[in-house]
Design a protein around this motif. Sequence first.
Motif, mmCIF file in Angstrom:
data_model
loop_
_atom_site.group_PDB
_atom_site.id
_atom_site.type_symbol
_atom_site.label_atom_id
_atom_site.label_comp_id
_atom_site.label_asym_id
_atom_site.label_seq_id
_atom_site.Cartn_x
_atom_site.Cartn_y
_atom_site.Cartn_z
ATOM 1 N N VAL A 238 0.849 -1.201 0.000
ATOM 2 C CA VAL A 238 0.000 0.000 0.000
ATOM 3 C C VAL A 238 0.885 1.252 0.000
ATOM 4 C CG1 VAL A 238 -1.663 1.343 1.346
ATOM 5 C CG2 VAL A 238 -2.004 -1.110 1.043
ATOM 6 N N ALA A 239 1.962 1.224 0.779
ATOM 7 C CA ALA A 239 2.871 2.389 0.826
ATOM 8 C C ALA A 239 3.434 2.648 -0.571
ATOM 9 C CB ALA A 239 3.993 2.136 1.823
ATOM 10 N N GLU A 240 3.857 1.597 -1.260
ATOM 11 C CA GLU A 240 4.435 1.787 -2.597
ATOM 12 C C GLU A 240 3.378 2.285 -3.581
ATOM 13 O OE1 GLU A 240 6.510 -1.871 -3.482
ATOM 14 O OE2 GLU A 240 7.911 -1.510 -1.815
ATOM 15 N N PHE A 241 2.168 1.767 -3.453
ATOM 16 C CA PHE A 241 1.086 2.226 -4.341
ATOM 17 C C PHE A 241 0.806 3.717 -4.119
ATOM 18 C CE2 PHE A 241 -3.524 3.148 -4.422
ATOM 19 C CZ PHE A 241 -3.692 3.167 -5.805
ATOM 20 N N LEU A 242 0.676 4.123 -2.843
ATOM 21 C CA LEU A 242 0.304 5.514 -2.558
ATOM 22 C C LEU A 242 1.441 6.488 -2.837
ATOM 23 C CD1 LEU A 242 -1.786 5.044 0.714
ATOM 24 C CD2 LEU A 242 -2.636 5.487 -1.601
ATOM 25 N N ALA A 243 2.677 6.014 -2.721
ATOM 26 C CA ALA A 243 3.830 6.918 -2.899
ATOM 27 C C ALA A 243 3.836 7.554 -4.286
ATOM 28 C CB ALA A 243 5.126 6.156 -2.653
ATOM 29 N N SER A 244 3.258 6.853 -5.275
ATOM 30 C CA SER A 244 3.288 7.429 -6.623
ATOM 31 C C SER A 244 1.898 7.917 -7.054
ATOM 32 C CB SER A 244 3.804 6.379 -7.615
ATOM 33 O OG SER A 244 2.964 5.252 -7.550
ATOM 34 N N HIS A 245 0.977 8.038 -6.104
ATOM 35 C CA HIS A 245 -0.384 8.451 -6.460
ATOM 36 C C HIS A 245 -0.470 9.977 -6.564
ATOM 37 C CE1 HIS A 245 -4.708 8.759 -6.575
ATOM 38 N NE2 HIS A 245 -4.751 7.445 -6.765
ATOM 39 N N PRO A 246 -1.067 10.496 -7.655
ATOM 40 C CA PRO A 246 -1.074 11.952 -7.837
ATOM 41 C C PRO A 246 -1.837 12.727 -6.760
ATOM 42 C CG PRO A 246 -2.396 10.826 -9.536
ATOM 43 C CD PRO A 246 -1.654 9.770 -8.788
ATOM 44 N N ARG A 247 -2.761 12.102 -6.043
ATOM 45 C CA ARG A 247 -3.521 12.839 -5.021
ATOM 46 C C ARG A 247 -2.869 12.766 -3.638
ATOM 47 N NH1 ARG A 247 -9.750 12.666 -5.320
ATOM 48 N NH2 ARG A 247 -9.348 14.672 -4.329
ATOM 49 N N GLY B 224 -4.426 18.811 -0.693
ATOM 50 C CA GLY B 224 -5.715 19.454 -0.413
ATOM 51 C C GLY B 224 -5.929 19.617 1.071
ATOM 52 N N GLY B 225 -7.184 19.937 1.433
ATOM 53 C CA GLY B 225 -7.500 20.218 2.830
ATOM 54 C C GLY B 225 -8.588 19.292 3.345
ATOM 55 N N GLN B 226 -9.405 19.833 4.271
ATOM 56 C CA GLN B 226 -10.419 19.021 4.939
ATOM 57 C C GLN B 226 -11.414 18.414 3.950
ATOM 58 O OE1 GLN B 226 -10.257 18.281 8.292
ATOM 59 N NE2 GLN B 226 -11.866 16.815 7.770
ATOM 60 N N ALA B 227 -11.778 19.182 2.895
ATOM 61 C CA ALA B 227 -12.760 18.663 1.927
ATOM 62 C C ALA B 227 -12.228 17.400 1.257
ATOM 63 C CB ALA B 227 -13.073 19.733 0.876
ATOM 64 N N GLU B 228 -10.938 17.414 0.895
ATOM 65 C CA GLU B 228 -10.342 16.240 0.238
ATOM 66 C C GLU B 228 -10.247 15.070 1.216
ATOM 67 O OE1 GLU B 228 -9.333 19.363 -0.257
ATOM 68 O OE2 GLU B 228 -9.790 19.489 -2.408
ATOM 69 N N VAL B 229 -9.897 15.386 2.459
ATOM 70 C CA VAL B 229 -9.819 14.309 3.465
ATOM 71 C C VAL B 229 -11.206 13.693 3.664
ATOM 72 C CG1 VAL B 229 -9.390 13.802 5.916
ATOM 73 C CG2 VAL B 229 -7.826 15.301 4.670
ATOM 74 N N ASN B 230 -12.233 14.543 3.795
ATOM 75 C CA ASN B 230 -13.602 14.030 3.961
ATOM 76 C C ASN B 230 -13.982 13.158 2.768
ATOM 77 O OD1 ASN B 230 -13.867 15.461 6.296
ATOM 78 N ND2 ASN B 230 -15.136 17.096 5.435
ATOM 79 N N ALA B 231 -13.653 13.637 1.560
ATOM 80 C CA ALA B 231 -14.064 12.910 0.351
ATOM 81 C C ALA B 231 -13.467 11.504 0.352
ATOM 82 C CB ALA B 231 -13.626 13.686 -0.895
ATOM 83 N N VAL B 232 -12.180 11.401 0.672
ATOM 84 C CA VAL B 232 -11.533 10.076 0.636
ATOM 85 C C VAL B 232 -12.106 9.188 1.747
ATOM 86 C CG1 VAL B 232 -9.336 8.870 0.941
ATOM 87 C CG2 VAL B 232 -9.427 10.954 -0.446
ATOM 88 N N LEU B 233 -12.205 9.727 2.959
ATOM 89 C CA LEU B 233 -12.692 8.887 4.060
ATOM 90 C C LEU B 233 -14.153 8.472 3.853
ATOM 91 C CD1 LEU B 233 -9.987 9.631 5.444
ATOM 92 C CD2 LEU B 233 -11.250 9.605 7.591
#
Length: 394
Positions: free
Chosen positions: A273-282, A317-326
């Motif tokens: 998961v760490a390797e996947f997220l390390a190259s994720h644009p978001r 991003g900020g709180q809106a992006e965190v809310n969206a992902v969670l």
Amino acid sequence: MNNNWLRGINSTVIHTGEVPDPITGAVVPPIYQTTTFAFPSNETMWDLMEGRGGGFIYTRYGNPNYGMVEAKLAALEEAESALVLASGMAATSTAILASAKAGDHIVSHADIYGGNFGLFYELLPKVGMETSFVDATDVEEVEAAIHPNTTIIFIESPSNPTLRVCDLGAIAQIAHARGIRLIVDNTFATPYNQRPLTLGADVVVHSGTKYLNGHSDVMAGAIVGSTAIIADAVQVFRKLGGNLNAIDAWLWNRGMKTFGLRMARHNQNGQAVAEFLASHPRVDRVHYPGLPDHPQHALAQRQMRGFGGVLAVELRGGQAEVNAVLNRVRLFTRAVSLGSVESLITQPVAAVHHNVPEQYRRLGGITSNLIRIAVGIEDIEDIVADLDQALSRE
Ligand SMILES: Cc1ncc(COP(=O)(O)O)c(C=O)c1O
């Protein structure tokens, strides 16, 4: 049964501390769901109260279900002894009160579990113990914070939630040169990945609620160390009363039997998961000791054998992006805690580190765009697919 000949982790967690029930021969131990134990005679009552002979008195003083887990934990941490308690917080508070007194000073760091932070920051000052919070990845900062009355250095490595890694061997040397006790919270690493006592720590504390039990169904904790340290902790523990229920000890003992298998999988899934997220644009930044760009990667490779299932991720991003992902996750559950078979996700400043004051959040790197991902042992394709869809903009 003497299981000292066992060497492998899986054999240890399956066999150590296990004794077939002496009355029925049951291979799986009974649950000793009792508060009190009968004395064969009044003389034995005297003997037990004065520490002679083996036997049980009252569950707050000990229960056969505790011993099975304690034997496993001592073997895993290469320690003489262990004590199980009702939670990780019971373990930490008992270990601290067994090691320090009013007027003493503690050195710790801000990127620790929010409950531990609250203990040091809010509660211990009320009983006359002050804590300095430093960047404990810098051994010189730890050394510089020591006062003449410092009696404890308390380290979480890797730390919660930012996965910083501290040099336990170097800090142990500094501590011991001044007669200070090094207490390490080994909850994140577990003895599968790191054995602090072998690196010089004096005491290990655990939240057994996490990887050690591993199924999100038991609150538990442990203190592990020398026979003398555990004997002192027992005296404090009996007065504070943070004892585990027999049924929880039984469940924990069962959960422990798959500890080695689960940890191997947490390590694999965490790294993937760490390797996947390390190259994720978001994703702005991934904090995981197994990634080559982690600031203490080389130290982590020396001090640990794997890096576990928890990672901290700074989103763009900020709180809106965190809310969206969670709010988009499907396989992950939005919940605090970690180290269980199921994957969990949380925003530290919304939950576990909510009450940590801003200045200490900054010191600990606990930013508001940070999410903590506790990767479970599900199939990695499903875990990655869920994070991928939660991070997508659609
Ligand atoms: C690193 C660490 N230590 C201690 C604790 C406290 O454990 P418990 O919740 O079992 O009291 C936690 C809980 O999240 C933790 O993450």
